[in-house]
Design a protein around this motif. Structure first.
Motif, PDB file in Angstrom:
ATOM      1  N   ILE A  60       0.806  -1.220   0.000  1.00 46.89           N
ATOM      2  CA  ILE A  60       0.000   0.000   0.000  1.00 46.89           C
ATOM      3  C   ILE A  60       0.839   1.269   0.000  1.00 46.89           C
ATOM      4  CG2 ILE A  60      -1.965  -1.120   1.115  1.00 46.89           C
ATOM      5  CD1 ILE A  60      -1.128   0.229   3.743  1.00 46.89           C
ATOM      6  N   ARG A  61       2.155   1.127   0.102  1.00 47.00           N
ATOM      7  CA  ARG A  61       3.037   2.297   0.183  1.00 47.00           C
ATOM      8  C   ARG A  61       2.852   3.227  -1.016  1.00 47.00           C
ATOM      9  NH1 ARG A  61       5.409   5.735   3.562  1.00 47.00           N
ATOM     10  NH2 ARG A  61       3.869   6.869   2.340  1.00 47.00           N
ATOM     11  N   LYS A  62       2.613   2.670  -2.183  1.00 42.22           N
ATOM     12  CA  LYS A  62       2.504   3.473  -3.410  1.00 42.22           C
ATOM     13  C   LYS A  62       1.218   4.290  -3.479  1.00 42.22           C
ATOM     14  CE  LYS A  62       0.566  -0.496  -5.895  1.00 42.22           C
ATOM     15  NZ  LYS A  62       0.817  -1.503  -6.966  1.00 42.22           N
ATOM     16  N   PRO A  67       3.204  10.274   5.648  1.00 42.34           N
ATOM     17  CA  PRO A  67       3.988   9.430   6.556  1.00 42.34           C
ATOM     18  C   PRO A  67       3.180   8.229   7.031  1.00 42.34           C
ATOM     19  CG  PRO A  67       4.138  11.758   7.183  1.00 42.34           C
ATOM     20  CD  PRO A  67       3.058  11.663   6.157  1.00 42.34           C
ATOM     21  N   PHE A  68       3.779   7.069   6.975  1.00 41.73           N
ATOM     22  CA  PHE A  68       3.187   5.840   7.499  1.00 41.73           C
ATOM     23  C   PHE A  68       3.684   5.643   8.920  1.00 41.73           C
ATOM     24  CE2 PHE A  68       2.006   2.916   3.670  1.00 41.73           C
ATOM     25  CZ  PHE A  68       1.225   3.922   3.128  1.00 41.73           C
ATOM     26  N   ASP A  69       2.766   5.628   9.874  1.00 41.57           N
ATOM     27  CA  ASP A  69       3.104   5.334  11.271  1.00 41.57           C
ATOM     28  C   ASP A  69       2.650   3.908  11.558  1.00 41.57           C
ATOM     29  OD1 ASP A  69       3.593   5.226  13.968  1.00 41.57           O
ATOM     30  OD2 ASP A  69       2.417   6.996  14.488  1.00 41.57           O
ATOM     31  N   VAL A  70       3.615   3.012  11.669  1.00 35.94           N
ATOM     32  CA  VAL A  70       3.323   1.607  11.931  1.00 35.94           C
ATOM     33  C   VAL A  70       3.328   1.381  13.435  1.00 35.94           C
ATOM     34  CG1 VAL A  70       4.124  -0.760  11.652  1.00 35.94           C
ATOM     35  CG2 VAL A  70       4.195   0.815   9.705  1.00 35.94           C
ATOM     36  N   HIS A  71       2.174   1.031  13.963  1.00 34.74           N
ATOM     37  CA  HIS A  71       1.981   0.840  15.402  1.00 34.74           C
ATOM     38  C   HIS A  71       2.083  -0.654  15.708  1.00 34.74           C
ATOM     39  CE1 HIS A  71      -1.013   1.298  19.023  1.00 34.74           C
ATOM     40  NE2 HIS A  71       0.190   0.922  19.410  1.00 34.74           N
ATOM     41  N   ALA A  87       9.712  -1.997   4.499  1.00 38.85           N
ATOM     42  CA  ALA A  87       8.426  -2.008   3.796  1.00 38.85           C
ATOM     43  C   ALA A  87       7.891  -0.610   3.511  1.00 38.85           C
ATOM     44  CB  ALA A  87       7.400  -2.790   4.607  1.00 38.85           C
ATOM     45  N   GLY A  88       8.439   0.408   4.185  1.00 40.05           N
ATOM     46  CA  GLY A  88       8.007   1.771   3.908  1.00 40.05           C
ATOM     47  C   GLY A  88       7.500   2.569   5.079  1.00 40.05           C
TER      48      GLY A  88
END
Length: 221
Positions: A60-62, A67-71, A87-88
């Motif tokens: 889904i990064r594209k 900003p992606f905040d991975v919790h 992974a991004g």
């Protein structure tokens, strides 16, 4: 405490989105005015549910430049940060309760070129953060017990948010203070008044197709 005129930043939690069209959902909330994409990762151990892995984050990064905040709601998060960084993820947030060597894990996340966040469940005391304000990038206060969406806001956590904001001010560092759990326009206002500058919302934003209206209603509390 934040000024009442300061606008909250909004991080939709894709846990509440339609997983059948997850990429499109990420694109839609980006276009609707989100500030971050919040990605809840659960392992069935630290919390009962199992959700997304690093391959999903990569896929889904594209769909968004945000900003992606991975919790990471996982046990032994130190075993997983590298794969999510690759992974991004832009921010990797882990639970203080899930690892012994908190300081070491922050350093590891920074060594991967990512921002490091720490999350606290409702039963955790904020004093665990006292030696970390010199290096942490964000703090996430859970206002529900993690593991499921759609839970009710635990109001007793507002005092914790106030205490942490006071410590952030004393540190003279630009540390984000996030709140996650039971967020709607009413509870978002309480969190903002207590000192939060980012709120994470899942059910409230994804309850209908009016993503832009729902995000704006939170920004304008």
């Amino acid at each position: 405490m934040l000024r009442e005129t300061m606008q909250l930043k909004i991080a939709p939690s894709i846990l509440s989105s339609d997983f059948a069209i997850l990429g499109e959902e990420v694109k839609r909330i980006t276009e609707a005015g989100a500030d971050y994409i919040h990605i809840d990762v659960m392992d069935g151990s630290f919390v009962p549910s199992i959700t997304l892995g690093s391959n999903v984050v990569k896929s889904i990064r594209k769909y968004s430049p945000l900003p992606f905040d991975v919790h990471l709601m996982v046990s032994n998060p130190e075993q997983h940060v590298e794969q999510f960084a690759q992974a991004g993820a832009d921010i990797i947030t882990f639970h203080a309760e899930a690892t012994v060597h908190i300081d070491r894990l922050i350093d590891k996340i920074h060594s991967l070129g990512k921002k490091a966040g720490i999350s606290l469940v409702p039963s955790s005391d904020e004093s665990i953060l006292n030696y970390l304000y010199n290096k942490i990038d964000s703090i996430l206060v859970m206002t529900v017990n993690p593991g499921f969406g759609g839970q009710s806001f635990i109001a007793s956590q507002l005092n914790k948010i106030k205490n942490i904001r006071r410590k952030i001010i004393e540190s003279k560092r630009n540390i984000d203070l996030q709140v996650d759990g039971g967020i709607n326009d009413s509870t978002a206002k309480m969190c903002k008044e207590a000192g939060a500058n980012i709120v994470i919302a899942g059910s409230y934003i994804f309850k209908d197709r009016n993503y832009a209206a729902n995000i704006q209603s939170l920004k304008q509390v």
